[in-house]
Design a protein around this motif. Sequence first.
Motif, PDB file in Angstrom:
ATOM      1  N   GLU B 376       1.708  -0.156   1.952  1.00  0.00           N
ATOM      2  CA  GLU B 376       1.471   0.123   0.724  1.00  0.00           C
ATOM      3  C   GLU B 376       2.182  -0.413  -0.387  1.00  0.00           C
ATOM      4  OE1 GLU B 376       1.947   4.540   1.242  1.00  0.00           O
ATOM      5  OE2 GLU B 376       0.034   4.746   1.995  1.00  0.00           O
ATOM      6  N   SER B 377       2.580  -1.477  -0.165  1.00  0.00           N
ATOM      7  CA  SER B 377       3.299  -2.287  -1.234  1.00  0.00           C
ATOM      8  C   SER B 377       2.217  -3.078  -1.932  1.00  0.00           C
ATOM      9  CB  SER B 377       4.095  -3.558  -0.477  1.00  0.00           C
ATOM     10  OG  SER B 377       3.289  -4.456   0.143  1.00  0.00           O
ATOM     11  N   GLU B 378       2.386  -3.722  -3.018  1.00  0.00           N
ATOM     12  CA  GLU B 378       1.570  -4.599  -3.744  1.00  0.00           C
ATOM     13  C   GLU B 378       0.865  -5.447  -2.852  1.00  0.00           C
ATOM     14  OE1 GLU B 378       1.115  -7.004  -8.069  1.00  0.00           O
ATOM     15  OE2 GLU B 378       2.918  -5.766  -7.460  1.00  0.00           O
ATOM     16  N   LEU B 379       1.556  -6.353  -2.072  1.00  0.00           N
ATOM     17  CA  LEU B 379       0.767  -7.266  -1.256  1.00  0.00           C
ATOM     18  C   LEU B 379      -0.141  -6.543  -0.293  1.00  0.00           C
ATOM     19  CD1 LEU B 379       1.072 -10.421  -1.563  1.00  0.00           C
ATOM     20  CD2 LEU B 379       2.789 -10.189   0.579  1.00  0.00           C
ATOM     21  N   GLY B 380       0.566  -5.203   0.248  1.00  0.00           N
ATOM     22  CA  GLY B 380      -0.235  -4.763   1.423  1.00  0.00           C
ATOM     23  C   GLY B 380      -1.538  -4.295   0.735  1.00  0.00           C
ATOM     24  N   ARG B 384      -5.113  -4.920   2.005  1.00  0.00           N
ATOM     25  CA  ARG B 384      -6.236  -3.786   2.653  1.00  0.00           C
ATOM     26  C   ARG B 384      -7.381  -4.143   2.000  1.00  0.00           C
ATOM     27  NH1 ARG B 384      -3.056   1.995   3.212  1.00  0.00           N
ATOM     28  NH2 ARG B 384      -1.063   1.254   4.785  1.00  0.00           N
ATOM     29  N   ARG B 385      -7.569  -4.460   0.612  1.00  0.00           N
ATOM     30  CA  ARG B 385      -8.742  -4.930  -0.050  1.00  0.00           C
ATOM     31  C   ARG B 385      -9.508  -6.140   0.765  1.00  0.00           C
ATOM     32  NH1 ARG B 385      -5.810  -3.729  -4.508  1.00  0.00           N
ATOM     33  NH2 ARG B 385      -5.217  -5.922  -4.731  1.00  0.00           N
ATOM     34  N   LEU B 386      -8.640  -7.103   1.355  1.00  0.00           N
ATOM     35  CA  LEU B 386      -9.503  -8.155   2.042  1.00  0.00           C
ATOM     36  C   LEU B 386      -9.911  -7.797   3.421  1.00  0.00           C
ATOM     37  CD1 LEU B 386      -6.425 -10.824   1.756  1.00  0.00           C
ATOM     38  CD2 LEU B 386      -8.621 -10.925   0.474  1.00  0.00           C
ATOM     39  N   ALA B 387      -8.885  -6.849   4.060  1.00  0.00           N
ATOM     40  CA  ALA B 387      -9.258  -6.505   5.294  1.00  0.00           C
ATOM     41  C   ALA B 387     -10.446  -5.433   5.374  1.00  0.00           C
ATOM     42  CB  ALA B 387      -8.210  -5.802   6.091  1.00  0.00           C
ATOM     43  N   THR B 388     -10.806  -4.500   4.490  1.00  0.00           N
ATOM     44  CA  THR B 388     -12.109  -3.611   4.514  1.00  0.00           C
ATOM     45  C   THR B 388     -13.148  -4.241   3.889  1.00  0.00           C
ATOM     46  OG1 THR B 388     -11.107  -2.932   2.332  1.00  0.00           O
ATOM     47  CG2 THR B 388     -10.470  -1.738   4.390  1.00  0.00           C
ATOM     48  N   ASP B 389     -13.009  -5.354   3.278  1.00  0.00           N
ATOM     49  CA  ASP B 389     -14.515  -6.086   2.681  1.00  0.00           C
ATOM     50  C   ASP B 389     -15.079  -6.889   4.010  1.00  0.00           C
ATOM     51  OD1 ASP B 389     -15.176  -7.494  -0.245  1.00  0.00           O
ATOM     52  OD2 ASP B 389     -16.030  -8.175   1.781  1.00  0.00           O
ATOM     53  N   PRO B 390     -16.370  -6.523   4.108  1.00  0.00           N
ATOM     54  CA  PRO B 390     -16.930  -7.176   5.312  1.00  0.00           C
ATOM     55  C   PRO B 390     -17.088  -8.780   5.118  1.00  0.00           C
ATOM     56  CG  PRO B 390     -18.297  -5.275   4.632  1.00  0.00           C
ATOM     57  CD  PRO B 390     -17.172  -5.614   3.467  1.00  0.00           C
ATOM     58  N   PRO B 415     -13.090  -4.355   9.544  1.00  0.00           N
ATOM     59  CA  PRO B 415     -13.294  -3.531   8.706  1.00  0.00           C
ATOM     60  C   PRO B 415     -13.672  -2.201   9.605  1.00  0.00           C
ATOM     61  CG  PRO B 415     -14.594  -5.201   7.882  1.00  0.00           C
ATOM     62  CD  PRO B 415     -13.851  -5.609   9.148  1.00  0.00           C
ATOM     63  N   ASP B 416     -14.574  -2.292  10.646  1.00  0.00           N
ATOM     64  CA  ASP B 416     -14.749  -1.180  11.331  1.00  0.00           C
ATOM     65  C   ASP B 416     -13.731  -0.739  12.154  1.00  0.00           C
ATOM     66  OD1 ASP B 416     -17.475  -1.109  10.764  1.00  0.00           O
ATOM     67  OD2 ASP B 416     -18.292  -1.953  12.350  1.00  0.00           O
ATOM     68  N   PHE B 417     -12.851  -1.447  12.644  1.00  0.00           N
ATOM     69  CA  PHE B 417     -11.493  -0.947  13.338  1.00  0.00           C
ATOM     70  C   PHE B 417     -10.606  -0.405  12.554  1.00  0.00           C
ATOM     71  CE2 PHE B 417      -7.160  -1.800  14.522  1.00  0.00           C
ATOM     72  CZ  PHE B 417      -7.207  -1.461  15.880  1.00  0.00           C
ATOM     73  N   LEU B 418     -10.420  -0.770  11.337  1.00  0.00           N
ATOM     74  CA  LEU B 418      -9.535  -0.122  10.368  1.00  0.00           C
ATOM     75  C   LEU B 418     -10.175   1.391  10.128  1.00  0.00           C
ATOM     76  CD1 LEU B 418      -8.009  -2.619   8.045  1.00  0.00           C
ATOM     77  CD2 LEU B 418      -7.089  -1.605   9.836  1.00  0.00           C
ATOM     78  N   ALA B 419     -11.578   1.179   9.965  1.00  0.00           N
ATOM     79  CA  ALA B 419     -12.144   2.691   9.464  1.00  0.00           C
ATOM     80  C   ALA B 419     -12.007   3.865  10.723  1.00  0.00           C
ATOM     81  CB  ALA B 419     -13.690   2.457   9.177  1.00  0.00           C
ATOM     82  N   SER B 420     -11.816   3.272  11.930  1.00  0.00           N
ATOM     83  CA  SER B 420     -11.613   4.027  12.976  1.00  0.00           C
ATOM     84  C   SER B 420      -9.960   4.315  13.258  1.00  0.00           C
ATOM     85  CB  SER B 420     -12.351   3.656  14.288  1.00  0.00           C
ATOM     86  OG  SER B 420     -11.619   2.450  14.773  1.00  0.00           O
ATOM     87  N   LEU B 431      -2.130  -8.740   8.668  1.00  0.00           N
ATOM     88  CA  LEU B 431      -3.306  -9.426   8.219  1.00  0.00           C
ATOM     89  C   LEU B 431      -3.049 -11.167   8.290  1.00  0.00           C
ATOM     90  CD1 LEU B 431      -6.559  -8.706   8.013  1.00  0.00           C
ATOM     91  CD2 LEU B 431      -5.816  -9.229   5.481  1.00  0.00           C
ATOM     92  N   MET B 432      -3.634 -11.750   9.014  1.00  0.00           N
ATOM     93  CA  MET B 432      -3.358 -13.317   8.759  1.00  0.00           C
ATOM     94  C   MET B 432      -4.467 -14.096   8.572  1.00  0.00           C
ATOM     95  SD  MET B 432      -1.269 -15.494  11.587  1.00  0.00           S
ATOM     96  CE  MET B 432      -1.170 -17.297  11.667  1.00  0.00           C
TER      97      MET B 432
END
Lengths: 507, 507
Positions: B376-380, B384-390, B415-420, B431-432
């Motif tokens: 939940e850091s700023e970088l985090g 999260r925005r990158l990882a949840t954007d298809p 994105p689907d993996f994180l959603a679940s 995230l790399m």
Amino acid sequence: MTENEKSYPPEFTDERGLALASNIIDYQLNHGSLLKHIDLAAPFPEGPTTCSPVGVTVFPTLFPREQFERAHELQPIYNELYCAVAEDEEWIFDTIQPLLPIDPLAAALWEIYTQVKQMGHAQDISAGIFRSDYMIQGPGVDFPVSHTGCNVSLKQVEFNTFSCAGGTHASKAGDMHRYLARTGAYRSDGNVSVSYEALPRNPILPSLAACLGDAHEAYGPKRSDQASEKGVLFVVQPNNFNVADERPIEYALWDLDTPVPACRAEFPSDILDYTTLTESRELLFHPPWLPKTIEVSVVYMRAGYEVHEYDAAGKEARLRLELSAAVKCPSLLGHICTFKKVQCALIASGALERFVSPVEAEMLRSTFMAMYPLDESELGMHARRLATDPVLARDYILKPSLEGGGHNVFGDDIPDFLASTPEEKWAAYILMQRIVPPSAANVLLSPRGLDSGPVVSELGVFGTCLWKRGRVLRNSVAGWSFKTKDEEVNEMSVVKGYGCFDTPLLF
Amino acid sequence: MTENEKSYPPEFTDERGLALASNIIDYQLNHGSLLKHIDLAAPFPEGPTTCSPVGVTVFPTLFPREQFERAHELQPIYNELYCAVAEDEEWIFDTIQPLLPIDPLAAALWEIYTQVKQMGHAQDISAGIFRSDYMIQGPGVDFPVSHTGCNVSLKQVEFNTFSCAGGTHASKAGDMHRYLARTGAYRSDGNVSVSYEALPRNPILPSLAACLGDAHEAYGPKRSDQASEKGVLFVVQPNNFNVADERPIEYALWDLDTPVPACRAEFPSDILDYTTLTESRELLFHPPWLPKTIEVSVVYMRAGYEVHEYDAAGKEARLRLELSAAVKCPSLLGHICTFKKVQCALIASGALERFVSPVEAEMLRSTFMAMYPLDESELGMHARRLATDPVLARDYILKPSLEGGGHNVFGDDIPDFLASTPEEKWAAYILMQRIVPPSAANVLLSPRGLDSGPVVSELGVFGTCLWKRGRVLRNSVAGWSFKTKDEEVNEMSVVKGYGCFDTPLLF
């Protein structure tokens, strides 16, 4: 032998057995002590390739040092003998002539020999990789015993001149037993048992590579302009499960200080498809998978020992090889020397003296068991009486003249077998007195699992030769093989899972 | 690169392919380039042991010499970095603290570390066998190309500090490709292609043995009267299919000029059953299958990297090992350094400078891809925005902090993996940015058969270290691994049959 050794091998609990077996299997997997599974229904690449450890003994088996050394001392004399026999066409013909009408392998080889002779031999140097197999004769004797002075002697099972296998497997098993000895896996409290030094090293791979390398050298320079280099051709059977015994010899040739190119052709198809003879009979090998042409300096035969291999294609392929200027390992006459009929003929009174000195003959003769032809000679008729008598037959083995083993008939089974065999084919067999070896104790690890109990062993000593018109250019002892089986089983077949590769624990 | 090389690899006809594959399989069978089949339903001795060749490439794969050498030049700096990190308890704790509530492996290791710390460390020397994995970043570039000057660079996939595998398999594949090159199997008319010299040798086995041997030496003389000798203990997983990678290191220790005893214990059962700590914390190993007691000088971990291994028995076993006076390869903190969270933290601005010089830091940093925590850091939150954007997620890989690979989530699937996945567990991932490597051509030979097409490769460089309270006693480059897969497949898993061991053909 000390009192301690009487309890050899060390106690074998389940826990210890499983730990030892696990060590052994992993060692085998890492060192190619394996057999390849051949699935003819789904050959590669249709199905995956799998392999399994070859049968080995868990412990080395006791074997008298004196007899081990004696077998090695005899080998140069045996080499000399067989080099001489292999040059004596007349004697060989006399010996195998009775086989020709009834043994199709003998007939095929002789037919090819005759054809080559008509066209003239293009090479007068031959190579030989031989193996003389022995057991210890010691009825009623068990190992370990207070053996010194007990009545055991070295007896020859057979002499092989063609496609001698097992040397590589034997050296891998030896390395494995030495590794285990080194790690202390064989030590048991209070019982001195396996010392590292009592497990002999096996020089078989460098020896075989040196022999083939010498033959390659003796061939002389490459002659044909069509070839880019000369090399040794391994002639092998298709669908070969025993690549772990053959391939390391190829690798050893490439690894010589002056690398010797080694290549591989299946018999007979690759020979027919991818070799040609030049006008001056150089043998050229140009398979589609190599972007070059190789002039074959040495033909090393690891195929062509079974009668079914000599259909029309097989005969044509073998003829092409034999017509060539390549050094053959072995020559056709050298091949025929592997017939049991030859071994049997050498036992006849005075036969050895045709080839070696009387002193040498006497040394070799001390290793002979009684052996009879099953023909209509006086000796043959005597043998027929032995073989058809249900009681007397028990002490004998009936062996076809064919090379390869696995077709023998043992003791009790002989009378019935002969009763079901047409009498005109009997002469294709020889009758040999059974060797009754001392019994030792060991644990066998084979595809059947772990099996503990009394065992008997067979020692093979390898010899390598090079000869030219009766003159021996090379005569070396090359290493050994050592196989052990349950004493209740007749066959020593490793492939069938009965025989296990082993290392002699010399005492 | 010459014009000729543009057609690399050589033409691959069916006939040539089968001949090459047959050569390769036989070589693998003879040199332990195999995986053991584990049949849990009928383990030995209930069922037979079988094994199969591990996946390998048919041809070596093109790889730029410059980047191969660069990876080797970087390794001593990476070694230095991780030796320093592994001694920095405070930094490590800060880094992994967020994991402790959500990552049970991190929690288990930290719990054991805390217990050991309370009782005091009995050994201040640690050993490390590390492996830094790289790919070439070169979007839109294909091998072979006129590459000189083209924009490729070396990028780190991950850094492994625990139970680094694959070195032995890599060296066997390298030997095999060199053997094939030597036999002319890779030559094709008119196309100069694979030269023997362009296939680098791999010193991994002597290097690993030397490192463990040095650690054994650094332990000092055997201390306990209850032991007959000291030795290196390989801690391994039960039902081990990868004995062909591990066992040769044991053999290499026995084969050192001064042989180092190596023994083997399954984790955790054999540790609990057959080891004891003396009052002065010597670790004694006395399994029922060895008639002696060994004082463990070095604990070499090839187990204990999966969370399921840390049940109560696993924790107790690891604690016993860590409490002991043996040199651990690696230490617990060294183990934790393998977490992706550590790799991610080292990317943060200024982080490297805590451990290495600014110049060295810059060299290492050039190999970094963008990498973000998913906390939940700023970088985090950015990550999260990158990882949840298809769309944006396609350029990334989501990696759990767990060691071992094979649990990654790729691009589109993120994105689907994180959603679940419950959001409170997201922080266990990093995230790399994906490396986009140049594509090369090759043929893969795996249990799936032969597969020809575009491939990508991963280079691993091994390092070996020995350190004592922050002072580095040994810092060596130890060898390499090289794996290649179909470029369409995400996973490099050799065990699942995707990745193949390979040799870089340096150009």
